[in-house]
Design a protein around this motif. Structure first.
Motif, short mmCIF file in Angstrom:
data_model
loop_
_atom_site.label_atom_id
_atom_site.label_comp_id
_atom_site.label_asym_id
_atom_site.label_seq_id
_atom_site.Cartn_x
_atom_site.Cartn_y
_atom_site.Cartn_z
N ALA A 46 0.84 -1.20 0.00
CA ALA A 46 0.00 0.00 0.00
C ALA A 46 0.87 1.26 0.00
CB ALA A 46 -0.93 -0.01 1.21
N ASP A 47 0.47 2.23 -0.82
CA ASP A 47 1.19 3.51 -0.90
C ASP A 47 0.60 4.46 0.13
OD1 ASP A 47 2.66 5.70 -1.55
OD2 ASP A 47 1.77 6.00 -3.55
N THR A 48 1.06 4.32 1.37
CA THR A 48 0.49 5.13 2.46
C THR A 48 0.95 6.57 2.43
OG1 THR A 48 2.31 4.38 3.90
CG2 THR A 48 0.26 3.11 3.96
N GLY A 49 1.92 6.90 1.61
CA GLY A 49 2.38 8.29 1.54
C GLY A 49 1.29 9.24 1.06
N LEU A 91 -1.65 9.44 2.14
CA LEU A 91 -2.55 9.83 3.22
C LEU A 91 -2.15 11.15 3.86
CD1 LEU A 91 -3.04 6.35 4.95
CD2 LEU A 91 -4.47 7.45 3.23
N ALA A 92 -0.88 11.48 3.82
CA ALA A 92 -0.43 12.73 4.44
C ALA A 92 -1.03 13.94 3.75
CB ALA A 92 1.09 12.80 4.43
N GLY A 93 -1.43 13.81 2.50
CA GLY A 93 -1.99 14.94 1.77
C GLY A 93 -3.49 15.07 1.86
N LEU A 94 -4.16 14.19 2.60
CA LEU A 94 -5.61 14.29 2.72
C LEU A 94 -6.00 15.52 3.53
CD1 LEU A 94 -6.63 10.58 3.48
CD2 LEU A 94 -6.86 11.81 1.32
N ASP A 95 -7.08 16.18 3.11
CA ASP A 95 -7.61 17.30 3.89
C ASP A 95 -8.08 16.80 5.24
OD1 ASP A 95 -7.16 19.02 1.79
OD2 ASP A 95 -9.19 18.82 0.97
N GLY A 96 -7.69 17.51 6.28
CA GLY A 96 -8.07 17.13 7.63
C GLY A 96 -7.01 16.34 8.37
N VAL A 97 -5.96 15.88 7.66
CA VAL A 97 -4.86 15.15 8.30
C VAL A 97 -3.78 16.15 8.68
CG1 VAL A 97 -3.08 13.40 8.03
CG2 VAL A 97 -5.37 13.01 7.09
N VAL A 149 1.28 12.54 10.36
CA VAL A 149 1.19 11.08 10.29
C VAL A 149 2.31 10.46 11.10
CG1 VAL A 149 0.11 11.15 8.02
CG2 VAL A 149 2.59 10.92 8.20
N ALA A 150 2.09 9.23 11.54
CA ALA A 150 3.11 8.42 12.22
C ALA A 150 3.35 7.19 11.37
CB ALA A 150 2.63 8.03 13.61
N GLY A 151 4.57 6.99 10.97
CA GLY A 151 4.89 5.82 10.16
C GLY A 151 4.93 6.14 8.68
N PRO A 152 4.77 5.12 7.85
CA PRO A 152 4.35 3.74 8.18
C PRO A 152 5.46 2.92 8.84
CG PRO A 152 4.83 3.91 5.85
CD PRO A 152 4.98 5.28 6.39
N TYR A 153 5.03 2.00 9.71
CA TYR A 153 5.95 1.11 10.40
C TYR A 153 5.69 -0.33 9.96
CZ TYR A 153 6.04 5.18 13.50
OH TYR A 153 6.12 6.46 14.00
N PRO A 154 6.71 -1.11 9.69
CA PRO A 154 6.50 -2.53 9.35
C PRO A 154 6.02 -3.30 10.57
CG PRO A 154 8.84 -2.07 9.59
CD PRO A 154 8.15 -0.74 9.67
N THR A 155 5.13 -4.25 10.36
CA THR A 155 4.57 -5.04 11.47
C THR A 155 4.64 -6.53 11.15
OG1 THR A 155 2.32 -4.95 10.57
CG2 THR A 155 2.97 -3.20 12.10
N ALA A 156 4.71 -7.30 12.21
CA ALA A 156 4.69 -8.77 12.08
C ALA A 156 3.92 -9.33 13.26
CB ALA A 156 6.10 -9.34 12.05
N ALA A 157 3.09 -10.32 13.00
CA ALA A 157 2.32 -10.98 14.06
C ALA A 157 3.10 -12.19 14.56
CB ALA A 157 0.95 -11.42 13.54
N VAL A 158 3.45 -12.18 15.83
CA VAL A 158 4.21 -13.28 16.42
C VAL A 158 3.60 -13.62 17.78
CG1 VAL A 158 6.36 -12.61 15.26
CG2 VAL A 158 5.87 -11.74 17.55
N ALA A 204 -9.50 7.60 3.37
CA ALA A 204 -8.29 6.78 3.33
C ALA A 204 -8.56 5.45 2.62
CB ALA A 204 -7.78 6.54 4.75
N VAL A 205 -9.72 4.85 2.90
CA VAL A 205 -10.06 3.59 2.24
C VAL A 205 -10.20 3.81 0.74
CG1 VAL A 205 -11.82 1.80 2.04
CG2 VAL A 205 -11.14 2.62 4.29
N THR A 206 -10.78 4.93 0.35
CA THR A 206 -10.94 5.23 -1.07
C THR A 206 -9.59 5.40 -1.75
OG1 THR A 206 -13.06 6.31 -0.61
CG2 THR A 206 -11.99 6.82 -2.71
N VAL A 207 -8.67 6.10 -1.08
CA VAL A 207 -7.35 6.37 -1.67
C VAL A 207 -6.53 5.09 -1.79
CG1 VAL A 207 -5.15 7.53 -1.26
CG2 VAL A 207 -7.29 8.78 -0.95
N LEU A 208 -6.52 4.27 -0.73
CA LEU A 208 -5.68 3.07 -0.73
C LEU A 208 -6.36 1.87 -1.37
CD1 LEU A 208 -4.12 3.25 2.86
CD2 LEU A 208 -3.17 4.10 0.72
#
Length: 760
Positions: free
Chosen positions: A67-70, A72-78, A81-90, A212-216
Motif C-alpha cells: 500500500a502507498d500510504t504516503g 494519506l499525508a496529503g488528505l484534507d483534515g490530516v 502522520v506516524a509511520g508507516p511502520y513494518p509489522t509482524a504478528a508473532v 483513506a479507504v478510497t485512496v488506498l
C-alpha cells in the motif's frame, strides 16, 4: 435566636434516633455520589492523559506491504502522520505465559503516537534485539525491563528494555494482540504495515477513514482502529460502576429528601399545639420555618462533611478498583471542585425538601383550630362493618381502616416507603445479573470456557483429535476470526466463522434464529447499531480485497469487542475460500471441569504448538460492584427505616383521639396495640408489593438498556428469584410490625387524662 436554639436543642434531645438516622443516610448518599464522580474521572482521564502525553493518532490503519500510504499525508483534515511502520504478528512467551503480539518496527521514538515510558528506557540501536512492551501486555506476561522473551517454535529471543503506556486499543487475550515496539531490524519479515493519522478535527474521524479507504483501496486495508473505540474500551467497566453508583446515589438522595419531608410533615401534625404556643409567645412564621430548616440543614451538613472527609482521607485505601479510582481522582484538576460541589448539592437538595414542609409549620395559626368531631380515619365503610359482623378480628379490620382510609396521606406514605424498597429491588437485580455471568455463562454469550490458537505445526485433524481426547473437553468448535470493513468502510468489525453445519457453534440468541444455511449469520448489538441494521437485513463487508454478503438471521449476545461481531459458520467462509484453515478452537468443557487444569493439560500436550487461554468474562471486572451494591442496599435500608419510623409515629399520634372510643366499645390495650401494628404492617406490605411490581420491570429495562449501550445487547437482565424477594418482603413487613409494637403499646396504656389532653 437564643430561644430558637433552645427549642431546637430540646427537640434534638427528644428525637436523637431520628437525627442520627438522617446524618448517617446523608453520609451514605454523599459518599456514593463522590465515589461515582471518582469512577467517572478514573474511567476517562487516564486514557485522555496518555493520549495527550503521547500526542496520539486519531486513526491507525493496518495495511498490506504494497500500500502507498504516503498519499494519506496529503488528505484534507490530516495534520500529521506516524509511520508507516513494518509489522509482524508473532507469539511471545515469558515465565510460562504466552501472548499474541504485533511487533512494530520503529526506527526512532515517534512524534505522533509517542508512547510515554513508565519503566526502563526506549529502544537503543546498540541492542538490536531490545523491545518495549505496552504496559498492559507486560502485566499479562509478568515481564519487566531486563527480562527475556522467547518466540515459541524458533530460537529467537527478545530482551525487554522498557515498558510504555499506549492510547491504542489495549491488549485482550485471544482478541486484540499486544503491542511491542522494536527496531526495524527486529522485524525481518513483516506481514504488513501500520500508519497513524493525527487529525485537525477529531470529529471528522469517520470521513477521514472513508477517504483513506478510497485512496488506498479496500483490499489494501486489513484493520482500522479509531480514538473513539480506544477510549470507550479504556473506560470499560469503570464507567459502568460510576453509572451504577451515580444512579443509586441520586435515587437515594431523592428518597432521603422525601423521607425528611415526610418526617417534618408528620412532626408538624403531631405538634400543632406546640407550634401555636411558639406563635403565641412571639415567634414569627419565618422564625418557625428557620427552626426546622436549621435543624435538618445541620443534620445534612454534618453527614455531608463526614462523607467528604472519609472519602478524602480513606477513599484511596479501599481495596480494589474503587481505591485505585479515588487515588487517581484525587490527583485530577477537578477533584477539589467535585469534593465541594457534590456535598453542597446534596445538602441544598435536602434543605429544599425541608423548606417545603417547614413552610407549613410557619402557617400554623397562634390559636389551634378545633379538631373535627369525626374520627381521624373517617366512618367505617359498609364492608368494614360487615367484616366486624362476621367476627373477623377487630385489629385486622380497624388496622386496614386506619392504614388506607386517609387516601392522600396514606398514598404519600406508601410512595415514600416504596422508593427505597424499589431501588433495593433494582440493586438486587444487578447483583443477580452479575452472578448469572458466573453461574450460567452459556446464557449470556459465553458458551465456551477456553480458546485455543494453534500454529502451523500440526494439521487440523491432529489438533481436533488432541483437544477432544482430553476428558475435560465436551466439544471443540473450529473457527477463524478476522477483521473486516463494514459497508461504509469507516470502521473495522470482527468476522467470525465458528463451528460447522454438522456441529454448529451454540450462540446465545436474544432475537431471531440460529444461522443454519449458507450466507446466514448472527450479529451482536454493537454491530447492528454500527451498521444501522436489524435482524433480517443483508449486509455487505469487505474481507481483504474480497466482498462478502451475509444475511443476518439472529441477534446474539456478544460480550466481546463491544458487540461489533458478526458470526457465521466456518463452512460458509470456506465457500469463498476453500483452503481456509481454522486458526482457533473454542472449547466447551464438561460439567465440573476446571478450566485452568484443562488449559494446563492441553498446553503440555500441545508441545509448544498451542496457545490456550480462558475466555474473558466481563463480570470479572465488575467484582467491585458487589461491595458497591451491598453498601447501597444498606443506605437505602436506612432511608426506608427513617420513613418507617415516621409513618409509625404519625399513625400512633393520629390514633390517640380514637383511644377513648376504642376503650369504650370494650377493646383491650392489647387489641388497640394490634390495630396500630396491623396498620403499619399493611402499609409496609403495600409498599413491598408496589416496589416489587415496579422494581422488577424497571431493573430489566435499566440493565438491558446498559447492555444495548455497551454493545452486548438486551437480554442479559436477570431478576432476583422468589427465594430472595419473598424473604426481603417478609422481613420488611415483620420489621415494620416489630418497630410499631413498642410505641403502640405505650400509647394504648396511656392514662385517661393524657388521652383527653391529646383529644382536646
Amino acid at each position: 435566636m437564643r430561644a430558637t436554639l433552645r427549642w431546637a436543642h430540646s427537640d434534638l434531645r427528644t428525637h436523637r434516633g431520628e437525627a442520627l438516622f438522617l446524618v448517617l443516610a446523608t453520609a451514605g448518599i454523599v459518599a456514593s455520589l463522590l465515589l461515582a464522580t471518582a469512577l467517572f474521572g478514573y474511567a476517562t482521564n487516564p486514557w485522555q492523559r496518555v493520549f495527550t502525553q503521547s500526542h496520539g493518532a486519531h486513526v491507525w490503519l493496518h495495511t498490506d506491504k504494497a500500500a502507498d500510504t504516503g498519499k494519506l499525508a496529503g488528505l484534507d483534515g490530516v495534520d500529521t502522520v506516524a509511520g508507516p511502520y513494518p509489522t509482524a504478528a508473532v507469539t511471545v512467551s515469558s515465565r510460562g505465559s504466552r501472548a499474541s503480539v504485533e511487533l512494530r518496527g520503529t526506527p526512532e521514538r515517534p512524534s505522533v503516537g509517542r508512547p510515554p515510558i513508565v519503566s526502563g528506557s526506549w529502544l537503543d540501536p546498540s541492542a538490536p534485539n531490545g523491545v518495549v512492551l505496552e504496559s498492559r501486555l507486560a502485566r499479562a506476561l509478568l515481564a519487566e525491563p531486563g527480562d527475556t522473551l522467547t518466540v515459541p517454535g524458533t530460537a529467537r529471543e527478545l530482551t525487554v528494555v522498557g515498558l510504555a503506556d499506549s492510547a491504542e486499543p489495549r491488549y485482550r487475550p485471544g482478541e486484540q494482540p499486544g503491542l511491542v515496539w522494536a527496531l526495524p531490524s527486529a522485524v525481518p519479515d513483516p506481514g504488513g504495515q501500520v500508519i497513524g493519522l493525527r487529525l485537525t478535527d477529531p470529529g471528522d474521524t469517520s470521513y477521514i477513514v472513508q477517504r483513506a479507504v478510497t485512496v488506498l483501496g479496500s483490499g489494501a486495508i486489513g484493520e482500522v482502529s479509531t480514538w473513539q473505540q480506544a477510549r470507550a474500551e479504556a473506560q470499560g467497566d469503570n464507567r459502568l460502576l460510576g453509572q451504577v453508583l451515580g444512579l443509586f446515589g441520586l435515587g437515594a438522595l431523592v428518597a432521603a429528601g422525601l423521607a425528611v419531608h415526610g418526617a417534618i410533615g408528620t412532626r408538624i401534625r403531631g405538634h400543632l399545639r406546640d407550634l401555636s404556643v411558639l406563635k403565641a409567645i412571639g415567634f414569627t412564621p419565618g422564625q418557625v420555618v428557620r427552626i426546622f430548616l436549621l435543624q435538618h440543614f445541620a443534620y445534612a451538613l454534618l453527614g455531608a462533611l463526614a462523607a467528604a472527609g472519609l472519602a478524602e482521607a480513606l477513599g484511596s485505601r479501599i481495596p480494589g478498583r474503587l481505591g485505585d479510582a479515588v487515588g487517581v481522582w484525587q490527583g485530577l484538576p477537578g477533584h477539589t471542585v467535585a469534593l465541594i460541589v457534590v456535598p453542597v448539592g446534596a445538602v441544598l437538595f435536602i434543605g429544599a425538601t425541608t423548606g417545603l414542609a417547614a413552610w407549613r409549620a410557619g402557617r400554623v395559626p397562634p390559636v389551634p383550630l378545633p379538631r373535627p368531631a369525626a374520627t381521624s380515619g373517617g366512618r367505617l365503610s359498609g364492608v368494614a362493618r360487615r367484616a366486624l359482623g362476621v367476627r373477623i378480628p377487630p385489629a385486622l379490620v380497624l388496622g386496614w381502616h386506619t392504614a388506607f382510609t386517609r387516601r392522600p396521606r396514606s398514598l404519600a406514605t406508601v410512595a415514600r416507603l416504596t422508593l427505597p424498597l424499589l431501588l433495593i429491588v433494582v440493586a438486587m437485580s444487578a447483583w443477580t445479573t452479575i452472578d448469572r455471568f458466573h453461574s450460567e455463562p452459556e446464557r449470556v454469550g459465553l458458551p465456551t470456557a477456553l480458546s485455543v490458537r494453534a500454529d502451523a505445526g500440526r494439521s487440523e485433524q491432529q489438533i481436533r483429535s488432541l483437544l477432544e481426547r482430553d476428558p475435560g473437553v465436551a466439544a471443540a468448535y473450529p473457527g477463524v476470526e478476522t477483521a473486516a470493513l463494514g459497508p461504509s468502510q469507516t470502521a473495522t468489525i470482527a468476522l467470525r466463522g465458528l463451528g460447522t453445519h454438522q456441529d454448529p457453534y451454540p450462540h446465545t440468541l436474544a432475537e431471531g434464529r440460529p444461522a443454519r444455511g449458507s450466507d446466514e449469520a448472527v450479529a451482536g448489538q454493537g454491530l447492528l447499531d454500527l451498521l444501522d441494521a436489524r435482524v433480517g437485513d443483508w449486509v455487505r463487508m469487505t474481507v481483504g480485497d474480497q466482498p462478502l454478503i451475509l444475511h443476518i438471521v439472529g441477534r446474539s449476545i456478544e460480550p466481546e469487542n463491544a458487540g461489533r461481531v458478526i458470526s457465521t459458520s466456518l463452512d460458509t467462509l470456506r465457500e469463498n475460500d476453500p483452503g481456509l484453515r481454522p486458526t482457533l478452537y473454542e472449547l466447551r468443557l464438561a460439567p465440573g471441569a476446571d478450566p485452568r487444569e484443562v488449559a494446563d493439560r492441553l498446553t503440555a500436550a500441545g508441545d509448544g504448538h498451542l496457545d490456550v487461554h480462558t475466555v474473558a468474562n466481563p463480570a470479572d471486572g465488575l467484582s467491585p460492584l458487589r461491595a458497591v451494591v451491598a453498601g447501597l442496599i444498606a443506605v437505602l435500608a436506612l432511608i426506608g427505616l427513617i420513613e418507617l419510623l415516621t409513618a409509625i409515629g404519625g399513625t400512633v399520634r393520629e390514633s390517640e383521639r380514637d383511644l377513648l372510643a376504642l376503650k369504650a366499645i370494650g377493646l383491650s390495650p392489647r387489641q388497640i396495640t394490634a390495630i396500630t401494628v396491623t396498620a403499619t404492617g399493611l402499609t409496609a406490605l403495600a409498599a413491598v408489593l408496589a416496589a416489587t411490581a415496579l422494581g422488577l420491570p424497571l431493573a430489566h429495562w435499566l440493565i438491558d438498556a446498559q447492555g444495548r449501550s455497551s454493545g452486548i445487547g438486551a437480554g442479559i437482565a436477570q431478576g432476583p428469584s422468589a427465594v430472595l424477594v419473598v424473604p426481603l418482603g417478609a422481613a420488611a413487613v415483620l420489621c415494620a410490625a416489630a418497630l410499631a409494637a413498642v410505641p403502640a403499646a405505650r400509647a394504648a396504656r396511656r392514662r385517661l387524662a393524657d388521652t383527653l389532653s391529646a383529644v382536646a
